[in-house]
Design an enzyme around this catalytic site. Sequence first.
Site, short mmCIF file in Angstrom:
data_model
loop_
_atom_site.label_atom_id
_atom_site.label_comp_id
_atom_site.label_asym_id
_atom_site.label_seq_id
_atom_site.Cartn_x
_atom_site.Cartn_y
_atom_site.Cartn_z
N THR A 102 55.09 28.77 41.92
CA THR A 102 54.82 27.52 41.23
C THR A 102 56.10 26.70 41.05
O THR A 102 56.08 25.47 41.16
CB THR A 102 54.22 27.82 39.84
OG1 THR A 102 53.09 28.65 40.02
CG2 THR A 102 53.82 26.54 39.13
N HIS A 155 56.75 24.67 44.02
CA HIS A 155 55.94 23.45 44.06
C HIS A 155 56.57 22.37 43.18
O HIS A 155 56.59 21.19 43.53
CB HIS A 155 54.52 23.72 43.56
CG HIS A 155 53.72 24.64 44.43
ND1 HIS A 155 53.32 24.29 45.70
CD2 HIS A 155 53.26 25.90 44.24
CE1 HIS A 155 52.63 25.29 46.23
NE2 HIS A 155 52.57 26.29 45.36
N HIS A 184 58.30 29.90 33.50
CA HIS A 184 57.31 30.43 32.55
C HIS A 184 57.27 31.96 32.52
O HIS A 184 56.59 32.53 31.70
CB HIS A 184 55.93 29.89 32.87
CG HIS A 184 55.49 30.21 34.26
ND1 HIS A 184 55.72 29.38 35.33
CD2 HIS A 184 54.87 31.29 34.77
CE1 HIS A 184 55.25 29.93 36.43
NE2 HIS A 184 54.74 31.08 36.13
N GLU A 185 58.00 32.64 33.40
CA GLU A 185 58.04 34.10 33.37
C GLU A 185 59.40 34.50 32.80
O GLU A 185 60.42 34.18 33.39
CB GLU A 185 57.92 34.68 34.79
CG GLU A 185 56.72 34.16 35.58
CD GLU A 185 56.76 34.59 37.05
OE1 GLU A 185 57.76 35.22 37.46
OE2 GLU A 185 55.81 34.28 37.77
N CYS A 213 49.68 25.30 30.68
CA CYS A 213 50.56 26.28 30.06
C CYS A 213 51.38 25.59 28.98
O CYS A 213 51.58 24.37 28.99
CB CYS A 213 51.45 26.96 31.10
SG CYS A 213 52.48 25.85 32.01
N CYS A 256 54.21 23.46 30.34
CA CYS A 256 53.89 22.15 30.91
C CYS A 256 53.50 21.16 29.83
O CYS A 256 53.80 19.98 29.92
CB CYS A 256 52.75 22.28 31.92
SG CYS A 256 53.24 23.22 33.36
N ILE A 282 53.33 40.14 44.16
CA ILE A 282 52.14 40.65 43.43
C ILE A 282 51.47 41.75 44.23
O ILE A 282 51.00 42.75 43.68
CB ILE A 282 51.18 39.49 43.10
CG1 ILE A 282 51.92 38.46 42.22
CG2 ILE A 282 49.95 40.01 42.36
CD1 ILE A 282 51.06 37.29 41.77
N ASP A 319 51.08 43.36 56.00
CA ASP A 319 51.80 42.09 55.90
C ASP A 319 52.34 41.78 57.30
O ASP A 319 52.38 42.65 58.16
CB ASP A 319 52.95 42.17 54.89
CG ASP A 319 53.36 40.80 54.36
OD1 ASP A 319 53.12 40.51 53.17
OD2 ASP A 319 53.91 39.98 55.15
N ARG A 369 58.90 43.00 53.70
CA ARG A 369 57.91 43.15 52.64
C ARG A 369 57.16 44.47 52.77
O ARG A 369 56.83 45.12 51.77
CB ARG A 369 56.95 41.97 52.67
CG ARG A 369 57.65 40.67 52.26
CD ARG A 369 56.67 39.53 52.13
NE ARG A 369 57.18 38.56 51.18
CZ ARG A 369 56.53 37.50 50.74
NH1 ARG A 369 55.30 37.27 51.16
NH2 ARG A 369 57.06 36.67 49.86
#
Lengths: 327, 327, 327, 327
Positions: free
Chosen positions: D40, D43, D63-64, D96, D99, D159, D179, D184
Amino acid sequence: MQAIVKQQRAPGLEVTSVRKPAAGPGEVLIAVRHAGVCGTDLHIADWDAWAQGRLKPPLVVGHEFAGEIVALGDGVAELKVGQPVTAEGHIVCGHCVQCRTGNGAFAEYIAMPATNVLPLNGIPTTVGAVMDPMGNAFHAVLTADVSGSTVFIVGCGPIGCFAVGVARAAGAARVIASDVNPKRLELARTMGAHVLINAARDDVVRTVLEETGGEGADVVCEMSGIPSALHQAFAAVRMGGRVQLLGIPKGAVPVDFATEIIFKGITVYGVIGRKMYDTWHQMRRYLTAGLLDPRPVITHQFPLAQVDEALAAIRAGDAGKIILEIA
Amino acid sequence: MQAIVKQQRAPGLEVTSVRKPAAGPGEVLIAVRHAGVCGTDLHIADWDAWAQGRLKPPLVVGHEFAGEIVALGDGVAELKVGQPVTAEGHIVCGHCVQCRTGNGAFAEYIAMPATNVLPLNGIPTTVGAVMDPMGNAFHAVLTADVSGSTVFIVGCGPIGCFAVGVARAAGAARVIASDVNPKRLELARTMGAHVLINAARDDVVRTVLEETGGEGADVVCEMSGIPSALHQAFAAVRMGGRVQLLGIPKGAVPVDFATEIIFKGITVYGVIGRKMYDTWHQMRRYLTAGLLDPRPVITHQFPLAQVDEALAAIRAGDAGKIILEIA
Amino acid sequence: MQAIVKQQRAPGLEVTSVRKPAAGPGEVLIAVRHAGVCGTDLHIADWDAWAQGRLKPPLVVGHEFAGEIVALGDGVAELKVGQPVTAEGHIVCGHCVQCRTGNGAFAEYIAMPATNVLPLNGIPTTVGAVMDPMGNAFHAVLTADVSGSTVFIVGCGPIGCFAVGVARAAGAARVIASDVNPKRLELARTMGAHVLINAARDDVVRTVLEETGGEGADVVCEMSGIPSALHQAFAAVRMGGRVQLLGIPKGAVPVDFATEIIFKGITVYGVIGRKMYDTWHQMRRYLTAGLLDPRPVITHQFPLAQVDEALAAIRAGDAGKIILEIA
Amino acid sequence: MQAIVKQQRAPGLEVTSVRKPAAGPGEVLIAVRHAGVCGTDLHIADWDAWAQGRLKPPLVVGHEFAGEIVALGDGVAELKVGQPVTAEGHIVCGHCVQCRTGNGAFAEYIAMPATNVLPLNGIPTTVGAVMDPMGNAFHAVLTADVSGSTVFIVGCGPIGCFAVGVARAAGAARVIASDVNPKRLELARTMGAHVLINAARDDVVRTVLEETGGEGADVVCEMSGIPSALHQAFAAVRMGGRVQLLGIPKGAVPVDFATEIIFKGITVYGVIGRKMYDTWHQMRRYLTAGLLDPRPVITHQFPLAQVDEALAAIRAGDAGKIILEIA
């Protein structure tokens, strides 16, 4: 005996005389009393691509039925002559007893493995003849938790109408049903639907939202297989709700997984056939306890010889369930 | 305002005038319309050991009620004056709002935290006044899977009778109810029980087995707390079934775990109160959808001033639920 | 062939020569490699009341085993000669194949219905020989939701020790085990228990509460059948938790339902045997995936002829699982 | 204080000095120690359509995070100064706290409502900083029943790699991960995957079928949002299995409901965010019990001032989780 036979790899069905089957070891011979006519039978009559890919004529047609045991094969101990019964005979993809053996239910007699047979325990044979498709409705409704919930049934063909009745019997607080056909909507009303939506005329999703205080239905059963109805199912279910998919769309349907499924946090369940034998026993309990009466869904009965009229009534599009009377 | 007050650490209740409460921050003031009388109130009136160990008079009695909001305290935004409501006020072991504050429901007005308040959405206040104990019946029945099942309710006091109605609404195929009191059995019949067993006269376990083809009930709800009934519950449930325990036996009951529980492979669940707020919302859905009408269980209504008559009716042993009319 | 036989209605077992069984229709003949010795075998040796009420000597003893198929009876298609297998042979109350037929597993050969037979898929026969009792541990643990939970195993006999390993494999966050015997506690530690409680010396309930921040364990498995341990199970489980009962108390145990079960809102589940065949398949998946290794629980191995030494080791009270080596 | 700020409605982020927030009523002020960088944030940096539609600069990004409480606002009683904590700050769709308020975690201090705050109970702040996205992995895995099952993780971004670890911790018998990126895949191996599939090179579905004896995986977690991977998920799950959808496909994906979902009888579940607060508590139990260590997934750490390097590392496509070190 008289039977409805698919004689050749071409359209058409024939009412004719065939050799009466016998009960082999572990089987019973059943005198058929009533037999349900299924959409599959239409495919077989029409000899469409699905039928061409699966069937090897000649064979006796029909897989939904009820009747009375008239003979026991060797080693059958738990059933007896004279007992009214129905039977699970049908598995998806043509792997049904009838297709494999040519031994179908649109006939005076059918032989079945004893382990597939279910005594009717007082349920009439007209109802016994429709327990195969009604089992799909039980499976679709009872694998969700509908008690106290709002349930939206999308598509009021015979299985949709049965599902309305099962949802009511299982304690749904409110049942909403949609279809494009007013006669089918009337059948859904008779089976207990509280709200009817004419999908040809009304805004389906908006109506469901209005009826649920803007939240959407807790459980949606999609019984039509029509792509637009599938999208309505996803749009009409509430956040965190459950969509049961029974109708079979033809070909691929574009789905916006983000907005239709993931961001709504919903569960989607593919309803395939019935659970053997859980669904059958569950269904028999509901029926013998009088929790629902599926007979209003049976809109037409014909004698065996009038199978063409039966198929025509299905094609007309506003029949409920049609059964043949055999003896 | 008028209220029923426990004045002293001694038997008795008094109808008297007390100061009207006010809505503090986050609270609402409710004009009580109807209030349910609970067995707990009898303990308080009688000033038995239970009451002596928990309560500090003086206090206004009563915790089951419904009424109309007449004032909002600071910071309450989601409710409004004029709204009919009920409320969760009661937690096991005396940790209820009423006991802690002396601010009870047997009064013209009660102040409650807004977060405990549930709008009635059209449910009448007579029904709202019994939603607290009816919540226990919802919790007991809906934590089992009763749709299509045989449910045996042991003990037809008010919560047992509510449980009969909930089981029917949730799609139970067959509901069996037992009690020693013929009047209570009649209430159970009114709420929808298919089979009544007079436990003073009939062989309870044998009757349940006969009614279930020798298998036993799928789900048993023990609502009486009587040791002999507890053993009947274990004996009457089928192999692999479920026993919900709500009635509170006094003292220890000898249990043969091998034959009563383990070899039967059953699940036993202790039903304590209601789930906040799941049960309340579930219950409101059932009631607003008309899935059950609990009013036949309310056998007596008295004005506030006749609380002694209300307690006497409970003591007589064949009342259903009793409520006080306040305004 | 050599076998351990119960010859007469009197104490004692005899190692002797008996007629080799044959595989009847639908059966397979298995050359036994390893056989587990069970507490039941002790009852049979001692000829106590339980054994007297159920068994009809002469019979070959033993029901937990693994070996290799050496012959197929008529109609057996899905198995083959040379395949290592174990089998479900045992149902509670003496209704086991062995008791009904006198055809037991403490022998060079045993005949079993093919439908009871489970191919070992690479699991060694020493482990195959203990899958019957280990199945009880799987059933006890996996019918609770233990992933991320604190699990308390009460009683570290062989099934308790297996349960410790199953709980770890299924993702339990913390496993606590209690017993009065230090050797058994060591076995529990080897199987993965994080906390050991010597019930002869420590305060069991206080220790569990201390280890869980005062809340109690999420899941308790009572494997001992000792009344004091049963009360510890109820006291050590958290509010709303789950108690699995597998140990069989003798006679009635007084229970205070109010404080031990109802006010705690717990679920109590009677663990009876294994689920056929779910538990067997689940267990085979865990073992073939290497999620747990039960071999540390097998503390003794004896040749068939030394069955008396095997029984003596069980009686001594600090053995884990004991198996007989046959071929 | 120093913070990373989105100043204008244009691409770019700026490390700059802003006013330190204060703890309002019901809030706590937290000194941020570590903060996770999320897709995010990319973005937001790039100022793409998604960001343009949701955000109103200027605002502090992030936000984390995890850190230490340095001040309590009025009315906060259950937390204390000095306590290490993380917090749920983020709801899908931009609703959130950060935001709405411009008060983000890429800063020396952040103010949060006390009810959103979770004490770390000994979990290091590096791990606390990634509990927000790891919660999605817990939600995806633990809403299926994975103990003893084969789990297929499609997509090994952060994740997906967390999900591998959660599946192992929850007792999965076998974990398969796919993947297109070998780095990864190596992370997935480190987290416990038994089988790695390079989707750029291998036949994904055939490999899963081979590894499962032709049956397919019991549970599939689709973490990539790539349409071809979505079809692989449906093809690789077994009949009656479960597909958890977390990756967000862009636009509509054509699905053959008949063969991909309905005839397979599968359940499809949309995984949206975390369950507040169930998932957080569950996750803290797993982490404090040492059931998994997510730190190998954290492949890069940068100081706050090097946010551009952090974003570049994400763009490079083979990073695991990236966190910022703040104090």
